[in-house]
Design an enzyme around this catalytic site. Structure first.
Site, short mmCIF file in Angstrom:
data_model
loop_
_atom_site.label_atom_id
_atom_site.label_comp_id
_atom_site.label_asym_id
_atom_site.label_seq_id
_atom_site.Cartn_x
_atom_site.Cartn_y
_atom_site.Cartn_z
CB THR A 191 -0.84 0.03 1.30
OG1 THR A 191 -1.68 -1.11 1.29
CG2 THR A 191 -1.65 1.30 1.44
NE ARG A 219 -8.87 -7.34 3.81
CZ ARG A 219 -7.81 -6.52 3.76
NH1 ARG A 219 -7.61 -5.78 2.69
NH2 ARG A 219 -6.97 -6.43 4.76
CB VAL A 220 -13.33 -3.02 2.87
CG1 VAL A 220 -12.75 -1.62 3.07
CG2 VAL A 220 -14.30 -3.03 1.70
N GLY A 221 -10.03 -3.37 3.48
CA GLY A 221 -8.97 -3.24 4.48
C GLY A 221 -9.00 -1.90 5.18
CG ASP A 222 -5.24 -0.59 6.60
OD1 ASP A 222 -5.16 -1.61 5.87
OD2 ASP A 222 -4.36 0.29 6.64
CB THR A 242 1.70 -0.29 4.54
OG1 THR A 242 1.70 -1.37 3.60
CG2 THR A 242 3.04 -0.21 5.22
N GLY A 243 0.30 -2.89 5.65
CA GLY A 243 0.37 -4.18 6.33
C GLY A 243 -1.03 -4.76 6.53
N GLY A 245 -4.40 -5.12 7.24
CA GLY A 245 -5.42 -4.13 7.53
C GLY A 245 -6.31 -4.46 8.71
N1 ASP Z 1 -3.14 -2.48 4.43
C1 ASP Z 1 -3.59 -3.08 3.19
C2 ASP Z 1 -4.83 -3.87 3.45
O1 ASP Z 1 -4.95 -4.52 4.46
C3 ASP Z 1 -2.61 -3.95 2.50
C4 ASP Z 1 -1.16 -3.70 2.77
O2 ASP Z 1 -0.74 -2.59 3.01
O3 ASP Z 1 -0.41 -4.69 2.73
O4 ASP Z 1 -5.67 -3.88 2.58
#
Ligand code: ASP
Length: 331
Positions: A191, A219-222, A242-243, A245
């Site tokens: 991200t 699915r929706v992330g952060d 990032t990471g 979510g």
């Molecule tokens: N944070 C993002 C999500 O969970 C993905 C990512 O940054 O790896 O959708």
């Protein structure tokens, strides 16, 4: 906000005011000598972003140098990644969900506290700009799915097939095992969350992603969740994530970091505390990555992550540097 109100708020939140400049009073540890960080417009502009997105950060920095405001510079910067077909974690060319649909999430926040977001959008590459359109052209903060896509066409966005041959091939290979396992430090990028301070000292940000590869449909992330993937408070600072979510959302990480900075923490300390909240609650943190970046009103920056390997970009005074983040787990 008028000066009287600002001074009143400042005294409530611990931000000190000196003649002609703002002094941020921060925790006084040896490691984080942030006390008395003076807001000096000569430090600006600054652009920072998650991971080693050199070109995107340079674009934002150069736009800021040319006098573009913080929000538009951030959107222009992240658009480079949204349009890069080789980047499988953002925009066009992003990895699909487990049914083969590329769906994008994005959010923006401006320096007046306005925000816009889109979630689970198909066929539109520049979703950070679309999030801005939600903010400026609708009475809402977030549009999702087909509604967001339909709104995009009314704003002149073009329909694009976001699934590249390479991403399709990787998905077909993934289907052989169908094992859902978010990868730590995917290709050393992911991200893109970008935080900018423009020449006027105003802060804004943008966050855009295709989310976790092979996520469940819907699915929706952060990243599009204001306060989780991104938060900006022009009086205090901004943060982006990032990471994984799900973990960021459960701790409302970016909002938490800005609130910790409001209470006097340096951006570095605030990022560390936000990661601490996750690792103290989760038994499985060794299996996933979360990383944060933050900037305060004085232009001081910080970052922290669970696993080594996360880096962030910082553009200031015409220099665009890649900075290695400290990590909770050191090998
Ligand atoms: N944070 C993002 C999500 O969970 C993905 C990512 O940054 O790896 O959708």
């Amino acid at each position: 906000m008028d000066r009287r109100k600002f001074i009143k708020n400042a005294s409530l939140t611990g931000i000190g005011i000196a003649a002609g400049s703002t002094i941020l009073s921060c925790a006084k540890t040896e490691k984080n000598k942030a006390s008395k960080a003076v807001v000096n417009n000569n430090n600006f502009p600054i652009a920072i972003c998650t991971w080693g997105f050199v070109n995107a950060n340079a674009k934002a920095g150069q736009d800021l140098d040319a006098g573009i405001n913080a929000l538009d510079a951030a959107i222009a910067g992240v658009a480079l990644e949204e349009n890069d077909l080789l980047n499988t974690t953002v925009g066009n060319g992003g990895a699909p969900d487990r049914e083969g649909n590329v769906t994008l999430d994005a959010s923006v926040m401006d320096s007046n506290g306005n925000s816009g977001a889109v979630a689970n959008v198909k066929n539109i590459a520049n979703v950070a700009l679309l999030a801005k359109k939600v903010m400026t052209e609708t009475p809402h903060v977030m549009l999702a799915g087909k509604g967001a896509e339909a709104f995009a066409y009314t704003q002149g966005f073009k329909k694009e097939n976001l699934l590249t041959e390479a991403s399709k091939k990787a998905w077909e290979e993934w289907k052989q095992s169908s094992e859902y396992k978010p990868i730590i430090n995917i290709e050393n990028h992911d991200t893109i969350g970008m935080l900018c301070i423009d020449k006027a000292g105003d802060i804004a940000g943008a966050c855009t992603t295709s989310g976790i590869a092979y996520k469940m449909k819907g699915r929706v992330g952060d990243s599009p969740i204001i306060g989780s993937g991104l938060f900006v408070d022009n009086q205090i600072g901004a943060a982006a994530a990032t990471g994984l979510g799900e973990e960021i959302m459960k701790t409302v990480g970016s909002f938490l970091i800005v609130e910790l900075m409001r209470n006097g923490m340096h951006p570095q300390q605030a990022c560390e505390e936000a990661i601490n909240r996750i690792v103290t609650k989760s038994n499985t943190y060794k299996n996933f990555q979360v990383a944060y970046i933050a900037i305060n009103k004085a232009g001081q920056t910080g970052s922290y992550c669970i696993h080594e390997g996360f880096t962030y970009m910082k553009y200031q005074n015409g220099k665009n540097k890649n900075i290695t983040s400290e990590a909770f787990i050191k090998t």
